[in-house]
Design an enzyme around this catalytic site. Structure first.
Site, mmCIF file in Angstrom:
data_model
loop_
_atom_site.group_PDB
_atom_site.id
_atom_site.type_symbol
_atom_site.label_atom_id
_atom_site.label_comp_id
_atom_site.label_asym_id
_atom_site.label_seq_id
_atom_site.Cartn_x
_atom_site.Cartn_y
_atom_site.Cartn_z
ATOM 1 N N GLY A 132 -59.572 -114.276 -32.945
ATOM 2 C CA GLY A 132 -58.787 -113.060 -32.795
ATOM 3 C C GLY A 132 -58.123 -113.034 -31.439
ATOM 4 O O GLY A 132 -57.884 -114.089 -30.846
ATOM 5 N N SER A 133 -57.850 -111.849 -30.961
ATOM 6 C CA SER A 133 -57.114 -111.738 -29.710
ATOM 7 C C SER A 133 -58.012 -112.067 -28.525
ATOM 8 O O SER A 133 -59.231 -111.910 -28.579
ATOM 9 C CB SER A 133 -56.560 -110.331 -29.550
ATOM 10 O OG SER A 133 -57.616 -109.432 -29.309
ATOM 11 N N THR A 134 -57.393 -112.502 -27.441
ATOM 12 C CA THR A 134 -58.130 -112.775 -26.210
ATOM 13 C C THR A 134 -58.790 -111.496 -25.698
ATOM 14 O O THR A 134 -59.933 -111.524 -25.214
ATOM 15 C CB THR A 134 -57.169 -113.364 -25.160
ATOM 16 O OG1 THR A 134 -56.759 -114.664 -25.610
ATOM 17 C CG2 THR A 134 -57.827 -113.498 -23.798
ATOM 18 N N GLU A 135 -58.095 -110.395 -25.871
ATOM 19 C CA GLU A 135 -58.619 -109.105 -25.422
ATOM 20 C C GLU A 135 -59.956 -108.794 -26.097
ATOM 21 O O GLU A 135 -60.957 -108.486 -25.429
ATOM 22 C CB GLU A 135 -57.570 -108.050 -25.773
ATOM 23 C CG GLU A 135 -57.821 -106.691 -25.221
ATOM 24 C CD GLU A 135 -56.843 -105.678 -25.833
ATOM 25 O OE1 GLU A 135 -55.857 -106.099 -26.504
ATOM 26 O OE2 GLU A 135 -57.077 -104.485 -25.663
ATOM 27 N N GLY A 166 -61.832 -110.908 -27.708
ATOM 28 C CA GLY A 166 -62.765 -111.989 -27.387
ATOM 29 C C GLY A 166 -63.534 -111.691 -26.110
ATOM 30 O O GLY A 166 -64.757 -111.882 -26.031
ATOM 31 N N GLU A 205 -62.006 -118.389 -30.608
ATOM 32 C CA GLU A 205 -60.687 -118.958 -30.878
ATOM 33 C C GLU A 205 -59.716 -117.799 -30.691
ATOM 34 O O GLU A 205 -59.638 -116.909 -31.536
ATOM 35 C CB GLU A 205 -60.659 -119.539 -32.296
ATOM 36 C CG GLU A 205 -59.679 -120.675 -32.452
ATOM 37 C CD GLU A 205 -58.307 -120.188 -32.820
ATOM 38 O OE1 GLU A 205 -57.555 -119.825 -31.892
ATOM 39 O OE2 GLU A 205 -58.007 -120.141 -34.011
ATOM 40 N N CYS A 221 -51.835 -117.960 -33.965
ATOM 41 C CA CYS A 221 -52.278 -117.988 -32.563
ATOM 42 C C CYS A 221 -51.701 -119.175 -31.821
ATOM 43 O O CYS A 221 -51.498 -119.125 -30.618
ATOM 44 C CB CYS A 221 -53.799 -118.006 -32.499
ATOM 45 S SG CYS A 221 -54.521 -119.242 -33.582
#
Lengths: 312, 506, 288
Positions: free
Chosen positions: B263-266, B268, B285, B319
Site C-alpha cells: 500500500g502507500s508509504t504513509e 506502511g 511493498e 506502485c
C-alpha cells in the site's frame, strides 16, 4: 527526396534512422490481436479489406485461362453485387496483356511482379527490360524485388540506385518495392531497407513485405516495422508511401488485425487501397465467407467459398 | 552525395514551409469507429458477501455491511461484510489452530497439491474472475483477462512447486514457517496482490488472515469459494473485509507472527510504528515514483510503447508506474511528439469493453486526488497535454495526461499520483539521469531505454531501485523477485528471494 | 628511578582518522580492579552524524571494489588482529576476562574475519539468481549493499560481537557506523588502529564510543542509515523500530536479554550477509 545513403555499415544507417527492438515490436502487435471488431465496424473492415486485395497468381503453371478467371473474381468477387471489386490482380509479366484484356478500363489495376521475381538474381539491364516490357503490356503497377545480396553486403547505394532505376523504368506505373523481409531477417534490417527504398520512390508508391515465395512472409511484426518507417518518413518529409503486406495473410481475422495496425499507426488516411494493399489469394474468399456470415448469421460451408485459391 | 538523414530532414522542413505546405499530420479520426465489444461472461456475483473465517462464510456480529460500487458506473455491485474486532480475532484464532493442527505439520508435498489445485480452479474460472475484477475495480477487461487473473493463477502454480523444496531456499540452513501471517493488500491489483501474498505464505507452511481493500473485496471473496472447492483445510486462509480500522485490528492482533503489507508509504510507516517493539516480522511493498529513462539511441517507438505501458497500465494505479519520464535532451521533442501521437490512439472508456485501453479510476477519492495533483502541476507552470478522447458521462474517468517542462521541485515530479499522469523531465548526461532518477525517497522500480548493452548494465547498477526494466516496462512474473529500496519498502515478493520473507531460519 | 611510561590517549576511528568527540567529552574507563585506565571519548549525536557522512562518502568506492579485493582486505584485517593479538587480549582482560578467555575471543574474532573474507566473492552466486520468466526476457536478480549500516554492539564479547556484526555488512560493500560496548570500549579503540593499517579505505568502518542512551535515538532516526543491526533491550528496540519507520529503514534487532553465543558457528552465516543486502531484479528483452 533524392538523398542517397553512402555505402556504409548498417550501424551508421541505424544511427540515423534509429533501431528497432524486436521484443517491443512483437508485444505491440500482440495487442492488435486483442482488439474486438464487431457489427458495423466488422463489415466496414471486411469490405475495405476486399478493396485492398491484390488478387495474386504467381505460378509456373499460370495460363491465360487461369488469369481470366482470376480477373473475373477480382471484378466481381461474389454473387452479391454490393461486394466491391479488389484493388488489382497481380500476375507475372507474361500474363499482363491477358489480364489487361479483362480488367482494362475498370477500377481493378493490373499489377505485375518484375525484376527477375522472386530472387532478383538477374543483371540489372535484364530486370529493367522486364519492367519496361510489363509496363508496355499495360501493367498499372510493378512489384519489384530489392537486391538483398547487395543489402546484406552493405552496398546500400547499389540497392538505392537499382530502385531508382526501376522507378524510372516504371514511367507512370506505380511501384511496389518488395523488401523480402524473411531474407533480411532482423527488424533493424527491415527498417533500414524501408528507408532506403522510401528515399528514392515517389509519393503513392509502396513498400511491400515479401514475394510470398519464401518460408516467412508478412507478419504483424514486420508490417508494424514498415508502417512505423512509413510514418516517420511521412512526418519528416510529407511524402506518403503505401504499404503492402504479402503472403501468409489467409484469414479475414488476420486481415482485420493488420488493418487495426494501420488504423493505430498511420491513421485514417492509410485505410484505403491507394495506400494499403494485401498481397493475397485465398484471403479474398475468407473475407467473402465472413461477409456472408455477417449477412446471414450462418457459418459457411467450404464449398460456398473455396479455401483454395486454385478454384477462383 | 553523402548526406545524413538528419541533414536531409533539416533541409526538407524549411522547404515544406516555404512552399506553404502544412506540416504533415496523421489523422486518427472516426473513419473506422469500433462498435462496443463488451465482455459478456457472467461474473456470478452474490448480492452480499460475508467474511471468510475458518473455511466458512460468516456474517459479522455487528450485522454491518458496506457497499462495493462499480467505479465505471457508480452503481452498487454487492454488499460486503464489515469485520469487527471479534471477527478479526476469530480469524486469527482459526488461522492459529489451522497452523498448529493441520497446515504446519502437513508434508510440503501435500501443501503443494492444494496450491496447484487453487491455481487450476482459478484458471477454470478465469473469465468469470476477470469480469468481476473489472466490475469491482474499473480496470480494462483486457488487463484483468490477460494479466491480473492469469498472473494470479501463475503465482499459485509457481509457489505450489516450492512447498516440498524448502530445503533449497536458504543455502546451508533449514527453514521453518512463521505461523500466522497478517496480510493487507491494496485496491489496484486485488486478486493478483492476494495471490502474491498468500501463495508464498502457504507454500512455506504459514496460515493467513488477509484483508483486501474496502473498494475491491469481491474477487477476494470469490476466491474463498475456490478455496472451499479445493477443500483447503478450514482456517488456513481467512478473509476479513473492511477499511483501515479492520487492517489496524489485524496487524495489531497478538497472534500474527508477521505482517505483510502492500500500500502507500504513509500507511506502511503507520504500521511500522504500530509494530515497533513487537517481535513481528514485516515486509512492506510501498509507493514509488519511478524514473523511466530514455537515451537518445533508444528504439524510440518501443520506448514510447514502454512509456505508455509504464504510466497508463491500470490507469496508472501501479506502485511501480513509470511516472517520471527522463528523456535525453537531444530526442526530447521527438519522443514527446511520438508520445502524443500514440496517446491519441488510446481508448478510454467502459472497462468491460474489450477494446478499452484505459478504464475507470478506482474511486471518487482517488479521482479527486489525481485532479488535485494535476491542478498543482498546472499551477506550478508545467505544460499540460491531455488526450482529447471522449469520456463516459457517468463513472470516474481521467484523461491520459502528460506534463512537459517539469522540474524536480514540482509536486508532480515528487509525489506519487497513482493515476494516468506522466511528468516529463530532460537530462543531458548519464550521470545527470542517474542523479535525477535517484533523487527521491522512493526506490521501487526504474526503466532504461538504450540500444547499448553495457550502458544498460551500468544504469542497472547505478539506479537505486528494486526492479529495473531495460527496454521494457511493467513486466511481472512469479519467478521474478519484486520489491523496493528506500521508502518503497523492504522484502521481496516472487522468486526464491520472496519465499525467504515468509520463513524463519532454524 | 623507574621510568614513567607514557599512556595512549584513546581516540575513536572515524572517516579514516583518529578523533576525539566533537563535544570534547570523555568518560573514565577503569580496569577490572577498579583502577583508572583511560578517558574514553563520549561521542555525541553530532559525532554520529559526522561518522555517517564519512561512511556515506566511502560507500560507493568500497562497493565498487572487486569482491576479490574486498576479500583480501578483510583477510588483511585478520592479519592485523592476529599480529596484535596479545594487545587485544590485554584490552579484553581490562574488562575482567581471564587470559585464556581473552585469547580465545581474539582468536575467534580473527577467524570470523577470515570466514567473511572468504565469502566476498561467493555469496552473490548463492543469493542472486537468474529467473526463468514466461516471456522473452533475460531476468536476473543481483544483490547490492544497502549503503550505510548502523551497528550497535553489546557489552559482552566486546571484540568478537562487534566484529561479528560489522564483518558481514562490509563483506558485501556496505559501510558501517558502529557503537562499541559502553562498558568495554577499549577493544574497539584498538580495533580502530588495526582497521587503519589494514588497507580498508577510511570511512568504511567508523567506530564510536559513548553511551547508548545518548546515541540510540539518533541511530533510530538518522535517515541516511539505511539499515540497523543492533543488540538491544526491549526499550531500545522499540525506539529503534519507531525511528526506523520514519525512513522505512531495515532493522535486525537482536534481543539483549537473550544470551547470544558469539563463539558459535551459528553466529556467522551467509544469512548475516543477506541481512544488509538489497535485491535488484533486471529485465532485458532477448531479441534482435
Amino acid at each position: 527526396m533524392s538523398v542517397r545513403y553512402p555505402t556504409s555499415s548498417l550501424q551508421a544507417l541505424l544511427s540515423q534512422i534509429g533501431p528497432v527492438d524486436q521484443v517491443g515490436i512483437d508485444e505491440r502487435v500482440a495487442k492488435y490481436g486483442t482488439r474486438s471488431i464487431k457489427k458495423a465496424a466488422k463489415l466496414w473492415g471486411l469490405r475495405t479489406a476486399v478493396t485492398m486485395v491484390d488478387l495474386t497468381t504467381l505460378e509456373g503453371k499460370d495460363t491465360p485461362g487461369k488469369v481470366a478467371s482470376l480477373c473475373q473474381k477480382a471484378l466481381r468477387p461474389a454473387d452479391d453485387a454490393s461486394i466491391p471489386p479488389t484493388a488489382a490482380v497481380c500476375v507475372y509479366p507474361s500474363m499482363v496483356r491477358h489480364a489487361k484484356k479483362h480488367v482494362g478500363g475498370t477500377s481493378v489495376k493490373v499489377a505485375s511482379v518484375a525484376t527477375a521475381f522472386p530472387s532478383g538474381q538477374a543483371p540489372l539491364s535484364t530486370r529493367l527490360a522486364e519492367v519496361r516490357a510489363a509496363v508496355a503490356d499495360g501493367a498499372d503497377e510493378i512489384d519489384m524485388v530489392i537486391n538483398r545480396g547487395a543489402f546484406l553486403a552493405g552496398e546500400f547505394a547499389e540497392v538505392q540506385d537499382e530502385i531508382a532505376a526501376v522507378v524510372e523504368a516504371c514511367g507512370r506505373a506505380t511501384l511496389k518495392v518488395i523488401l523480402e523481409v524473411s531474407e533480411l531477417e532482423s527488424y533493424d534490417n527491415i527498417r533500414a531497407a524501408s528507408f532506403l527504398a522510401m528515399q528514392v520512390i515517389r509519393p503513392g508508391d509502396f513498400i511491400k513485405t515479401s514475394t510470398g515465395k519464401t518460408s516467412l512472409n508478412a507478419t504483424l511484426g514486420n508490417n508494424q516495422v514498415m508502417l512505423e518507417a512509413i510514418r516517420d518518413h511521412y512526418l519528416a518529409t510529407g511524402v506518403a508511401i503505401g504499404m503492402k503486406p504479402a503472403g501468409g495473410i489467409r484469414t479475414a481475422k488476420q486481415a482485420l488485425t493488420f488493418l487495426i495496425a494501420v488504423k493505430e499507426t498511420l491513421g485514417d488516411a492509410w485505410l484505403n487501397n491507394t495506400r494499403y494493399r494485401f498481397g493475397a489469394s485465398s484471403l479474398l474468399n475468407d473475407l467473402l465467407r465472413q461477409l456472408e456470415k455477417e449477412r446471414t448469421g450462418a457459418y459457411q460451408a467450404p464449398y460456398s467459398f473455396s479455401e483454395s485459391a486454385e478454384s477462383y | 552525395m553523402p548526406t545524413s538523414s538528419a541533414a536531409a530532414k533539416k533541409a526538407s522542413r524549411p522547404a515544406a514551409r516555404a512552399t506553404g505546405r502544412p506540416a504533415p499530420e496523421l489523422i486518427f479520426g472516426d473513419l473506422w469507429e469500433f462498435d462496443p465489444a463488451p465482455e459478456t461472461a457472467d461474473p456470478k456475483l452474490k448480492p452480499r458477501y460475508d467474511l471468510f473465517i475458518n473455511g466458512k462464510f460468516v456474517a459479522p456480529k455487528s450485522g454491518k455491511y458496506f457497499d462495493s460500487i462499480n467505479p465505471a458506473t457508480e452503481r452498487k455491485l454487492a454488499e460486503i461484510a464489515l469485520a469487527g474486532p471479534a471477527e478479526v480475532d476469530a480469524a486469527c484464532k482459526a488461522a492459529k489452530t489451522a497452523f498448529e493442527k493441520v497446515w504446519g505439520p502437513m508434508p510440503g508435498r501435500e501443501r503443494a497439491k492444494y496450491l496447484f489445485r487453487i491455481a487450476r480452479l482459478l484458471q477454470d474460472r478465469a473469465r468469470e474472475f476477470a469480469v468481476a475484477e473489472t466490475l469491482d475495480g474499473g480496470k480494462p477487461i483486457k488487463e484483468s483477462r490477460d494479466f491480473d487473473v492469469p498472473m494470479a493463477a501463475a503465482h499459485f502454480f509457481y509457489h505450489a512447486g516450492w512447498a516440498d523444496k524448502l530445503d533449497y531456499v536458504a543455502p546451508g540452513r533449514r527453514v521453518a514457517p512463521l505461523g500466522v501471517v497478517a496480510q493487507v493488500i491494496p485496491w489496484n491489483f486485488p486478486l493478483l496482490m492476494l495471490a502474491w501474498k498468500i501463495a508464498p505464505a502457504l507454500a512455506m507452511g504459514n496460515t493467513v488472515v488477509l484483508k483486501p481493500a474496502e473498494t475491491t473485496s469481491i474477487t477476494c471473496l470469490k476466491l474463498a469459494e475456490i478455496l472451499q472447492d479445493a477443500d483447503l483445510p478450514p482456517g488456513v486462509v481467512n478473509f476479513v473485509t473492511g477499511a483501515g480500522e479492520v487492517g489496524a485490528a489485524l496487524v495489531n492482533h497478538p497472534i500474527p507472527a508477521k505482517v505483510a503489507f502492500t500500500g502507500s508509504t504513509e500507511v506502511g510507516k503507520v504500521i511500522m510504528r504500530a509494530l515497533a517493539g513487537s517481535d513481528k516480522k514485516m515486509t512492506m511493498e510501498l509507493g514509488g515514483k519511478a524514473a523511466n529513462i530514455i537515451f537518445d539511441d533508444a528504439p524510440l517507438d518501443q520506448a514510447v510503447e514502454g512509456i505508455v505501458n509504464g504510466i497508463f497500465f491500470n490507469q496508472g494505479h501501479v506502485c511501480c508506474a513509470g511516472s517520471r519520464l527522463l528523456v535525453q535532451e537531444s530526442v526530447a521533442d521527438r519522443v514527446l511528439a511520438k508520445l502524443k501521437t500514440r496517446i491519441r490512439t488510446l481508448r478510454v472508456g467502459d472497462p468491460l469493453d474489450k477494446n478499452t485501453d484505459i478504464g475507470a479510476i478506482n474511486s471518487r477519492e482517488q479521482l479527486d486526488k489525481i485532479t488535485t495533483l494535476v491542478a498543482a502541476g498546472v499551477k506550478e507552470g508545467a505544460e499540460l497535454f491531455q488526450s482529447s478522447c471522449k469520456l463516459p458521462a457517468k463513472g470516474f474517468y481521467f484523461r491520459p495526461t502528460v506534463f512537459s517542462g517539469v522540474s524536480m521541485s514540482h509536486r508532480i515530479a515528487r509525489e506519487e499520483i497513482f493515476g494516468p499522469v506522466l511528468s516529463i523531465l530532460t537530462f543531458r548526461t548519464l550521470e545527470e539521469a542517474v542523479e535525477k532518477a535517484n533523487n527521491t525517497c522512493y526506490g521501487l522500480s526504474a526503466g532504461v531505454w538504450t540500444d547499448k548493452g553495457s550502458r544498460i548494465l551500468k544504469m542497472s547498477t547505478e539506479l537505486k531501485a528494486g526492479v529495473v526494466w531495460a527496454n521494457t516496462y511493467n513486466k511481472f512474473d512469479p519467478v521474478s523477485p519484486f520489491g523496493g529500496y528506500k521508502e518503497s519498502g523492504f522484502g521481496r515478493e516472487g522468486g526464491r528471494q520472496g519465499l525467504l520473507d515468509y520463513c524463519q531460519l532454524a | 628511578m623507574t621510568r614513567l611510561p607514557i599512556t595512549k590517549t584513546p581516540k575513536v576511528y572515524v572517516g579514516g582518522a583518529f578523533i576525539r568527540s566533537e563535544s570534547a567529552r570523555v568518560y573514565p574507563l577503569h580496569d577490572a580492579s577498579g583502577a583508572f585506565y583511560a578517558n574514553i571519548p563520549q561521542c555525541t549525536r553530532k559525532d554520529l552524524r559526522n561518522a555517517v557522512e564519512a561512511a556515506a562518502k566511502a560507500g560507493p568506492g568500497w562497493a565498487r571494489r572487486t569482491a576479490y579485493n574486498r576479500g583480501q582486505i578483510l583477510y588483511r584485517l585478520g592479519e592485523m588482529l592476529e599480529a596484535r593479538a596479545s594487545e587485544l587480549a590485554a584490552a579484553l582482560q581490562l574488562g575482567g576476562a581471564t587470559p585464556a578467555a581473552a585469547a580465545r575471543e581474539v582468536a575467534a574474532a580473527v577467524d570470523r574475519l577470515v570466514y567473511y573474507a572468504g565469502w566476498t566473492d561467493k555469496y552473490e552466486s548463492l543469493l542472486g539468481s537468474v529467473n526463468p520468466v514466461a516471456a522473452p526476457y533475460f531476468n536476473f536478480t543481483v544483490t547490492e549493499p544497502m549503503g550505510v549500516v548502523g551497528i550497535i554492539a553489546p557489552d559482552e564479547c566486546p571484540l568478537l560481537a562487534l566484529i561479528t556484526l560489522i564483518a558481514p555488512a562490509i563483506t558485501s560493500g556496505n559501510t558501517v557506523v558502529a557503537l562499541a560496548s559502553s562498558k568495554q570500549p577499549y577493544p574497539a579503540i584498538l580495533l580502530g588502529e588495526m582497521l587503519a593499517t589494514s588497507d580498508l579505505p577510511g570511512g568504511v568502518v567508523n567506530l564510536l564510543t559513548g553511551f547508548r542512551k545518548e546515541l540510540v535515538p539518533t541511530f533510530a532516526t538518522h535517515a541516511h542509515l539505511r539499515a540497523l543491526i543492533a543488540v538491544a533491550d526491549p526499550e531500545e528496540r522499540k525506539t529503534l523500530a519507531l525511528g526506523a519507520a520514519d525512513s522505512v529503514k531495515r532493522v535486525r534487532l537482536i534481543k539483549a536479554e537473550v544470551a547470544t553465543d558469539w563463539f558459535a558457528d551459528a553466529a556467522q552465516s551467509l544469512q548475516a550477509i543477506r541481512d544488509t543486502l538489497e535485491f535488484k531484479t533486471t529485465w532485458h528483452p532477448v531479441g534482435t
